[in-house]
Structure formats: structure tokens, C-alpha cells
Design a protein around this motif. Structure first.
Motif, PDB file in Angstrom:
ATOM      1  N   SER A  43      14.621 -26.721 117.029  1.00 50.16           N
ATOM      2  CA  SER A  43      15.302 -27.967 116.653  1.00 50.16           C
ATOM      3  C   SER A  43      15.493 -28.035 115.145  1.00 50.16           C
ATOM      4  CB  SER A  43      14.499 -29.175 117.133  1.00 50.16           C
ATOM      5  OG  SER A  43      14.493 -29.237 118.539  1.00 50.16           O
TER       6      SER A  43
ATOM      7  N   ASP B  80      19.042 -28.201 113.115  1.00 49.48           N
ATOM      8  CA  ASP B  80      19.318 -29.217 112.092  1.00 49.48           C
ATOM      9  C   ASP B  80      19.697 -28.575 110.759  1.00 49.48           C
ATOM     10  OD1 ASP B  80      18.807 -31.240 113.878  1.00 49.48           O
ATOM     11  OD2 ASP B  80      16.696 -31.459 113.296  1.00 49.48           O
TER      12      ASP B  80
ATOM     13  N   THR C  42      23.221 -28.960 108.839  1.00 44.67           N
ATOM     14  CA  THR C  42      23.260 -29.478 107.462  1.00 44.67           C
ATOM     15  C   THR C  42      24.038 -28.544 106.545  1.00 44.67           C
ATOM     16  OG1 THR C  42      21.115 -30.572 107.786  1.00 44.67           O
ATOM     17  CG2 THR C  42      21.833 -30.216 105.519  1.00 44.67           C
TER      18      THR C  42
ATOM     19  N   THR D 231      23.993 -31.079 117.215  1.00 43.79           N
ATOM     20  CA  THR D 231      22.556 -31.376 117.232  1.00 43.79           C
ATOM     21  C   THR D 231      22.197 -32.291 118.407  1.00 43.79           C
ATOM     22  OG1 THR D 231      22.953 -33.170 115.647  1.00 43.79           O
ATOM     23  CG2 THR D 231      22.283 -31.052 114.752  1.00 43.79           C
TER      24      THR D 231
END
Length: 541
Positions: A131, A135, A139, A323
Motif C-alpha cells: 500500500s 501511494d 504521488t 490508490t
């Protein structure tokens, strides 16, 4: 700095060559060909050297090349008239070749930086937390999307209110400062993440020495084993190297190239990577081809800039969707859902081909324009640079078939609102599809990160870049062969077909990986240990 340069280099080349796209096209072909041929070798170099050495070397080479290019371009802009008179203009031609060569080196170094940071470092920093990896990937992509908007705006304003020479100086200065900052940041990240020093048996000892000089006592057993292995191996090699050393060195790049493509083919995520590469064979993006077509259909530059901004927003929305979907349905299913969403949006583009206002005419041969010019000895139109997002902002209307943009003509001469129906549907589909596109791109990126073993991350991602450039190159060749606006609708249909084939490949990969669980959506376990499961199934839930 990298985004500024990617945008500005094509503009500078157009400015230098009298508002012609010839130099830009040559530069784009050189860049695409270089990555296509050298992608596997770059990846192999990334694999065989320490992470810090690769990151720092590629960063310094990339920024130094951009700075040097900027200085040379400033000199050319200052003394172009004098250079034209020296040696019958050959000195100026040599300067052009020098600029394109150094700019190509900068692009290759940028490719190495992207492979090592975005495909390797980020995986190590995230550890086993998938996870967190997702992320971080999202980003980075959001930052990339924002810089894609802000960098061209900054350079464009400087060149508009200043001059190309000032733009060259600004980019050179910016890259010099950013190189120092990025160098320090890389070193800090490397120090704070000791696991970056452990890469593979070939480079582990040297990396650990560089990071933990004070811990020599802890490293001695491992180093001793390494030295013994090296001595055992070296005892048998000297005579062989004397006999075939030269031939082996000559053949090594070709063997690496072959082995890289074979290793890529044997990866469990091969079909997923091929699916992503097929998405590059399309005219349905904000490149100079689609922009030129939009000009011929009556859209102004201001409208196109707004549409580009909207596409950036939907691209960022795609990173958010990635996500969220990954948490709800798992990584592989996220790619499947993203692919369906993208293809559904692109159906609008296919429909636009048959709507009122579309110039598509199947009675006109797609090759009529180019064959007529070849046989009648007419000059070919300057079209399509392989650096799409850069030329689209230069505001050149005649990129397709040498036609003049209706946007520059008297509005009373084209009063009918009907032609905008087709082009509106086209861009609605392109913009909406960015959500699925970027979500799918992030999915395949993470699949490559999670499923490719550490010692092959560089070479596999290098080959993936080569595949992307190959399909991108083919789409420009397709446009060169059929440049007339009447054939653009056919190009749209071909593009949608290639996107469909790419997602079919991904569906086959998902089916092989998940089997009957493909359509069973449930929350994945983000902490699943990738080392305890087969490579092909590390992201199946």
C-alpha cells in the motif's frame, strides 16, 4: 529541470532551423532509436552497479549534458549569422549535430535515473508494504503531472517576454542548482535507508563499504566469503580472457541486448508490459499530431490550452482512482477496471469519426498525399515530432498536410457550428480516458516493481522502455505515411484497436494470474510478503 528541458529543446530546434520541424523530427528519431537499442544495456548497467553510484552518475551526466547544451545553444543564437558564413555553413551544421548528440545523452541518462529511482529505489524504501508502494507511485505521478504543466508554462513565459537565448541561460542555471540539491537529497535518502546498500551478491560488499565505513568489523565475514569466491573464479579466468577477451568484450553488448529481451519475454508480467506498450501506438493524446488536427477543425490555441489543463486534472484523478481501487479490489483487478474505463471513454473517439464535421473520407487514399508529393517532386510537409508535448505548445497550425488552421481565418468564413461536434467528441473521449490510462499505467508499473526479481529490475525496465519507444515510433511512422486530414479518422480507429489489443493482453495476464478469482473483488492484504509466494502471484489479491 528535466521537464523544462524536454519542453524547450524542441522549441529551440524549431527556432534555430527557421520554424521548420526538421531538426526536431531528427532529434525525436535519434532519441527513440537510442532508447530502443540501448534500453537493455542501460538497465543492465543499473543492475550491475551500486544504487548510489548509478543514481549519482546518471544525475550528474543528465544535468551536465543539459547545461552544456544550453551553453552551446546560447552561442549559436548569439553568433548564428557568423557561423553560417564559416566553412559554407558546415560549422553550424556541426553545432546542430553536437546539440542533438548531447541532448540524446541527457535523455539516456534521464532514462537511467528513472529506472533506478522509480523502479528500484522506491521499491526498497517501501519495503514489504505494498500500500505504501502504491501511494508512493501515485504521488510521484502526481508530481510528474504538475511539473508537466508548470515547467512548459515557466519556460514559455521566459521565451515569450525574453528571448530563446535567455531561456537557454535560465534552463542551464536551473539545472545546475537542481543538480546540487538532488545530489544531496539522494545521499540523504541513501543514508536513511540502509537496505538500499543491499542489492545483490555482486555489489553488496562495495555498497556496504560506501554506506557503513565504520562497520567494517561486521562486514568482514561477508567480505571474506566474497573474496574467496572471487579468488576461486579468478583462478580459472586469466588464460581464457587472454584468448577470447577482446572478442568477448565486443560481443558483450549484443549478448546483453539479446539476454535482456529474452528475460523480458520470460517474465510472468510480460503480457501486462506488452499491454502497456501497445497504448503508445495511438494518436489519441495531446501531442503535435492531435493538436495539429484540432487546429484544422477550428479550435483555437486558448481552447487547446484549456483542454490540456483538463487532461492534466483527469490524469491526477487517475492516480487517486488507482490508490482507491487497489485498496478495494487488489492490484491486478485495478488494471482490469482501469483498462475497461479507458476503452469505454475511447469509444467516444471512435464515434466522433462518423459524426458531422469529421473530415474522414474513405474514398481518398491515405497515401494519396505522400505519393503525389513523391512522384511530383513536391516537398513533403513537416509533420509530427517524436517529442509531442513540446511542440503542441509552440502554436504551429500546419502540422497536418501543410494546411492552414481555420482558427487563424476570418470567423465569418466558417460560421457553421456543426463541425465542432466531431472534434468535441474526440477530445471528450481523450480527456476522460486519461483517468483509466494513468491508473492502468500505475498498475503495470507496480506489477513490474513487485514481480521482477531485484537483480533484473534494471534490464527488464530498460527493455520495457524500449518497447514503449518502439510503439511510439511506429505511431509516428503511421502518421507520416497517412498525413492528410481525411485519413485522421482512420488513424483514430487504428489507435482504438491497438488500445483494445493492449487491454486484451492485460486481460489474458489477469486471467492467468487470478483464474476463477478474477471477478471476485475483495480487499487485498497490503503486508503480504512477496518472497514467500511465486513471482507470478505476488499481487493477485
Amino acid at each position: 529541470g528535466d521537464r523544462m528541458w524536454h519542453f524547450a529543446v524542441s522549441v529551440f530546434l524549431v527556432e534555430l532551423y527557421g520554424n521548420s520541424l526538421l531538426l526536431t523530427a531528427v532529434y525525436g528519431l535519434v532519441v527513440a532509436g537510442s532508447v530502443l537499442l540501448l534500453g537493455a544495456l542501460i538497465g543492465d548497467w543499473v543492475d550491475k552497479n551500486s544504487r548510489l553510484k548509478v543514481a549519482q552518475t546518471s544525475l550528474v551526466v543528465q544535468n551536465s549534458s543539459v547545461i552544456l547544451c544550453g551553453v552551446i545553444l546560447m552561442i549559436i543564437f548569439l553568433f548564428k549569422t557568423q557561423l553560417l558564413t564559416l566553412y559554407h555553413g558546415w560549422l553550424l551544421t556541426l553545432c546542430y549535430i553536437l546539440v542533438i548528440t548531447i541532448a540524446n545523452i541527457a535523455n539516456l541518462a534521464s532514462t537511467a535515473t528513472a529506472i533506478t529511482i522509480q523502479r528500484d529505489w522506491i521499491v526498497v524504501v517501501a519495503g514489504e508494504d505494498r500500500s505504501k508502494l502504491a501511494d508512493m507511485n501515485a504521488t510521484i505521478r502526481r508530481i510528474d503531472q504538475l511539473t508537466n504543466i508548470l515547467a512548459p508554462m515557466a519556460v514559455g513565459q521566459i521565451m515569450t517576454f525574453g528571448s530563446p537565448m535567455i531561456g537557454c541561460g535560465f534552463i542551464s542555471g536551473w539545472n545546475l542548482m537542481s543538480m546540487c540539491v538532488e545530489y544531496l537529497l539522494l545521499w540523504k535518502v541513501y543514508q536513511k535507508t540502509p537496505t538500499l546498500a543491499r542489492k545483490s551478491a555482486k555489489v553488496e560488499a562495495s555498497e556496504l563499504k560506501q554506506l557503513n565505513v565504520k562497520k567494517e568489523s561486521d562486514m568482514k565475514p561477508a567480505e571474506g566469503v566474497q573474496l574467496i569466491i572471487e579468488k576461486d573464479v579468478s583462478g580459472f579466468e586469466p588464460q581464457q580472457e587472454k584468448e577470447v577477451g577482446c572478442a568477448a568484450r565486443i560481443a558483450e553488448p549484443f549478448i546483453t541486448f539479446r539476454d535482456g529481451w529474452v528475460a523480458y519475454y520470460n517474465q510472468p508480467v510480460f503480457l501486462a508490459g506488452m499491454g502497456l506498450a501497445f497504448l503508445y501506438m495511438t494518436v489519441l493524446g495531446f501531442d503535435c499530431i492531435t493538436t495539429g488536427y484540432a487546429y484544422t477543425q477550428g479550435l483555437s490555441g486558448s481552447v487547446l490550452s484549456l483542454l490540456m489543463g483538463a487532461s492534466a486534472v483527469t490524469g491526477i484523478m487517475g492516480t487517486v482512482a488507482f490508490t482507491w481501487l487497489r485498496r478495494k479490489c487488489g492490484l491486478i483487478r485495478t488494471g482490469l477496471i482501469s483498462g475497461v474505463a479507458q476503452f469505454a471513454c475511447l469509444i467516444l473517439c471512435a464515434i466522433s469519426v462518423f459524426m458531422p464535421g469529421s473530415p474522414m473520407d474513405l474514398t481518398v487514399s491515405p497515401f494519396a498525399d505522400i505519393s503525389a508529393r513523391l512522384f511530383e517532386n513536391e516537398p513533403l510537409p513537416t509533420i509530427a515530432s517524436p517529442e509531442p508535448e513540446m511542440i503542441s505548445a509552440t502554436g504551429m497550425p500546419n502540422l497536418l498536410n501543410g494546411s492552414i488552421a481555420p482558427a487563424n481565418s476570418d470567423p465569418e468564413m466558417s460560421p457553421e457550428p456543426v463541425p465542432l461536434i466531431s472534434v468535441s467528441l474526440l477530445f471528450a473521449g481523450v480527456i476522460a480516458a486519461r483517468v483509466g490510462l494513468w491508473s492502468f499505467d500505475l498498475t503495470v508499473t507496480q506489477l513490474l516493481q513487485e514481480n521482477v526479481i531485484e537483480s533484473e529490475r534494471g534490464i527488464i525496465n530498460g527493455v520495457q522502455n524500449s518497447m514503449n519507444y518502439l510503439l511510439d515510433l511506429l505511431h509516428f511512422i503511421m502518421v507520416i505515411l497517412a498525413p492528410n486530414p481525411e485519413a485522421f479518422g482512420l488513424l483514430v480507429l487504428i489507435s482504438v484497436s491497438f488500445v483494445a489489443m493492449g487491454h486484451i493482453m492485460y486481460f489474458r495476464f489477469a486471467q492467468k494470474s487470478l483464474g476463477k478469482q478474477l471477478f471476485v473483488c475483495h480487499t487485498p492484504d497490503p503486508k503480504a510478503a512477496p518472497d514467500s509466494s511465486p513471482p507470478g502471484n505476488t499481487s493477485t489479491v
